[in-house]
Scaffold this motif. Structure first.
Motif, PDB file in Angstrom:
ATOM      1  N   GLY A 147      21.039  10.614   9.992  1.00 46.18           N
ATOM      2  CA  GLY A 147      20.559   9.201   9.598  1.00 46.18           C
ATOM      3  C   GLY A 147      19.378   9.784   9.330  1.00 46.18           C
ATOM      4  O   GLY A 147      18.778  10.634   9.630  1.00 46.18           O
ATOM      5  N   ASN A 196      16.454   8.180  10.744  1.00 44.42           N
ATOM      6  CA  ASN A 196      16.158   8.133  12.111  1.00 44.42           C
ATOM      7  C   ASN A 196      16.790   8.649  13.239  1.00 44.42           C
ATOM      8  O   ASN A 196      17.904   7.828  13.576  1.00 44.42           O
ATOM      9  CB  ASN A 196      15.517   6.826  12.330  1.00 44.42           C
ATOM     10  N   SER A 204      18.255  13.629  12.414  1.00 38.69           N
ATOM     11  CA  SER A 204      18.814  14.528  13.912  1.00 38.69           C
ATOM     12  C   SER A 204      19.182  15.917  12.974  1.00 38.69           C
ATOM     13  O   SER A 204      19.403  15.942  11.614  1.00 38.69           O
ATOM     14  CB  SER A 204      20.133  14.087  14.456  1.00 38.69           C
ATOM     15  N   THR A 209      20.348   9.701  14.077  1.00 40.29           N
ATOM     16  CA  THR A 209      21.533   9.541  13.657  1.00 40.29           C
ATOM     17  C   THR A 209      21.988   8.079  13.048  1.00 40.29           C
ATOM     18  O   THR A 209      22.977   7.887  12.822  1.00 40.29           O
ATOM     19  CB  THR A 209      22.537   9.818  14.919  1.00 40.29           C
ATOM     20  N   THR A 210      20.602   7.294  12.866  1.00 40.74           N
ATOM     21  CA  THR A 210      20.951   5.953  12.440  1.00 40.74           C
ATOM     22  C   THR A 210      20.114   5.936  10.959  1.00 40.74           C
ATOM     23  O   THR A 210      19.008   6.573  10.793  1.00 40.74           O
ATOM     24  CB  THR A 210      20.443   4.767  13.545  1.00 40.74           C
ATOM     25  N   GLY A 211      20.288   4.818  10.274  1.00 45.95           N
ATOM     26  CA  GLY A 211      19.490   4.616   9.072  1.00 45.95           C
ATOM     27  C   GLY A 211      20.066   5.385   7.915  1.00 45.95           C
ATOM     28  O   GLY A 211      20.487   6.696   8.148  1.00 45.95           O
ATOM     29  N   THR A 212      20.025   4.695   6.757  1.00 45.82           N
ATOM     30  CA  THR A 212      20.834   5.527   5.480  1.00 45.82           C
ATOM     31  C   THR A 212      19.617   6.213   4.905  1.00 45.82           C
ATOM     32  O   THR A 212      18.368   5.892   4.790  1.00 45.82           O
ATOM     33  CB  THR A 212      20.789   4.343   4.433  1.00 45.82           C
ATOM     34  N   ALA A 228      25.023   7.711   3.986  1.00 45.60           N
ATOM     35  CA  ALA A 228      25.296   6.805   5.176  1.00 45.60           C
ATOM     36  C   ALA A 228      25.160   8.038   6.175  1.00 45.60           C
ATOM     37  O   ALA A 228      25.734   8.825   5.938  1.00 45.60           O
ATOM     38  CB  ALA A 228      26.401   5.814   4.957  1.00 45.60           C
ATOM     39  N   PRO A 229      24.810   7.493   7.275  1.00 49.00           N
ATOM     40  CA  PRO A 229      24.970   8.296   8.521  1.00 49.00           C
ATOM     41  C   PRO A 229      26.333   8.665   8.902  1.00 49.00           C
ATOM     42  O   PRO A 229      27.168   7.606   8.894  1.00 49.00           O
ATOM     43  CB  PRO A 229      24.117   7.729   9.812  1.00 49.00           C
ATOM     44  N   THR A 230      26.651   9.782   9.243  1.00 51.23           N
ATOM     45  CA  THR A 230      28.134  10.298   9.748  1.00 51.23           C
ATOM     46  C   THR A 230      29.215  10.483   8.290  1.00 51.23           C
ATOM     47  O   THR A 230      30.228  10.695   8.553  1.00 51.23           O
ATOM     48  CB  THR A 230      28.726   9.313  10.612  1.00 51.23           C
TER      49      THR A 230
END
Length: 425
Positions: free
Chosen positions: A187, A189, A163, A191-194, A235-237
């Motif tokens: 992320g 993908n 994103s 906002t997810t996934g490392t 890591a995401p976020t």
């Protein structure tokens, strides 16, 4: 009497309603143009010169399905994890089944799955991004006899990009040419996934207002960004920090960031952030006592201060100290000189971690009316000096006084010594 011919009747109904297709042939083989994958009933009788026999036993079977034909546009709705393949049913009836195979190898040996459908398309899901897919399909009639496979071609699922960064800030620098950036990582993908090894953050900047609002400027600087950071296991976020150095002092900078995952998929452009690069700040602090009293001192006598002055670099750059002195007693006949004589005094200065001896001061350490810059030789005693003093570091300054040989006044004399800083990053 042998029959002169055979009569065969074909019908799509078992009761051979009037109008049933029929053909007369003189051998035991015959062919008709029939509808594909359709149930036909057949019966045969002999015909002769004098009479015809009754129709023999009725048999039923399905015609084969027509071989399939691909379309010009074979694939639609290709996404990060799915794809749809379509084909021309080639006049096969709606109840015809189609068997589809999907593989990840061009020779269709590495089969991901096989499916049966009554439609003229198949949609796949739960696929991996950036994956090559190969499709083939065949038609199956109601007797489970199939046509040859038709190779539909291949497609590649889209890459699932990170994103766009929606939280980016730039903090004004407190050191020359510095701005502090921070952002919340997306992320792999969305906002997810490392974000695994091989991922990158690309950071571009400009100092021009016109470029800051020009989308083409940013798009042209994505691949050639000034700052490119390789990442691993982000890591995401998670919050990322970067100290940007080497900027123009006191200049306003506009920043944008893109994220590229390990497969080369790019995020969109981040939100903007603006910061001002730090400028040189010169600062000198006299810690503790600000004066020293030599007391009653005889003429032509030299003396070294018993205690030192603590000089601290409170600027944001490495500094060299500039030292000068002047008399402060109104209407005094005394003056500063390089040698003692009547009403002429000498003041030396030097940096040392411990109290120096009289002989440790040299002529290069004489303090004059005008500023002199400290160096490894000037105002330096031993290995200590007032040159290239690091930020927040202390130096200990000592003075030596050489009294005049004769004085024309007995008034107490006040001498002011001034230490200022100069420096650069």
């Amino acid at each position: 009497t042998p029959p002169t011919s055979y009569e065969m009747q074909l019908s799509t109904s078992s009761n051979f309603l009037p109008g049933s297709s029929s053909v007369t042939f003189t051998t035991d083989v015959s062919s008709l143009t029939l509808t594909p994958n359709t149930s036909y009933y057949a019966r045969v009788r002999t015909t002769g010169i004098s009479s015809n026999t009754v129709f023999d036993v009725t048999v039923a079977t399905y015609t084969l399905a027509n071989p399939l034909v691909s379309l010009v546009s074979t694939f639609t709705s290709v996404t990060y994890s799915s794809a749809t393949a379509i084909w021309n049913v080639n006049n096969n009836p709606s109840y015809t089944r189609f068997q589809v195979q999907i593989a990840t190898s061009s020779d269709l040996t590495n089969i991901l799955g096989t499916s049966i459908t009554y439609a003229n398309f198949v949609s796949t899901a739960s696929l991996s991004e950036n994956t090559s897919l190969y499709f083939q399909v065949k038609a199956i009639n109601n007797n489970n006899l199939s046509s040859e496979y038709l190779f539909l071609g291949s497609t590649v699922t889209l890459g699932y990009p990170p994103s766009a960064i929606s939280a980016l800030s730039a903090l004004d620098g407190d050191y020359p040419g510095v701005i502090y950036l921070s952002w919340i990582a997306p992320g792999d993908n969305g906002t997810t996934g490392t974000l695994l090894a091989g991922s990158r953050f690309h950071i571009a900047s400009t100092t021009l207002d016109s470029q800051a609002v020009d989308e083409s400027y940013w798009s042209n600087h994505r691949d050639t960004s000034d700052i490119q950071l390789s990442t691993s296991n982000v890591a995401p976020t998670s919050i990322r920090y970067l100290t940007v150095t080497g900027l123009e002092n006191d200049a306003t900078y506009y920043f944008r960031i893109w994220t590229q995952d390990r497969l080369g998929n790019w995020s969109g452009l981040s939100v903007p952030a603006t910061g001002v690069a730090g400028a040189n700040e010169i600062g000198v602090l006299l810690v503790g006592s600000t004066s020293y009293d030599f007391g009653l001192t005889e003429m032509a006598v030299s003396s070294v201060t018993v205690s030192s002055f603590t000089i601290r670099n409170i600027g944001n750059v490495t500094q060299d100290y500039l030292i000068s002195a002047t008399t402060q007693t109104p209407n005094t006949p005394w003056s500063l000189s390089s040698a003692s004589s009547q009403d002429q005094m000498v003041i030396w200065g030097g940096f040392s971690p411990s109290r120096p001896q009289l002989g440790d001061f040299g002529s290069e350490d004489i303090i004059q009316y005008s500023d002199q810059t400290s160096s490894d030789n000037i105002f330096a005693i031993g290995s200590s000096s007032g040159a290239t003093v690091p930020i927040n570091s202390d130096r200990y300054f000592w003075m030596k006084i050489g009294m005049p040989t004769i004085t024309s006044t007995t008034d107490q004399q006040k001498i002011q010594v001034t230490i200022t800083g100069t420096g650069s990053p």
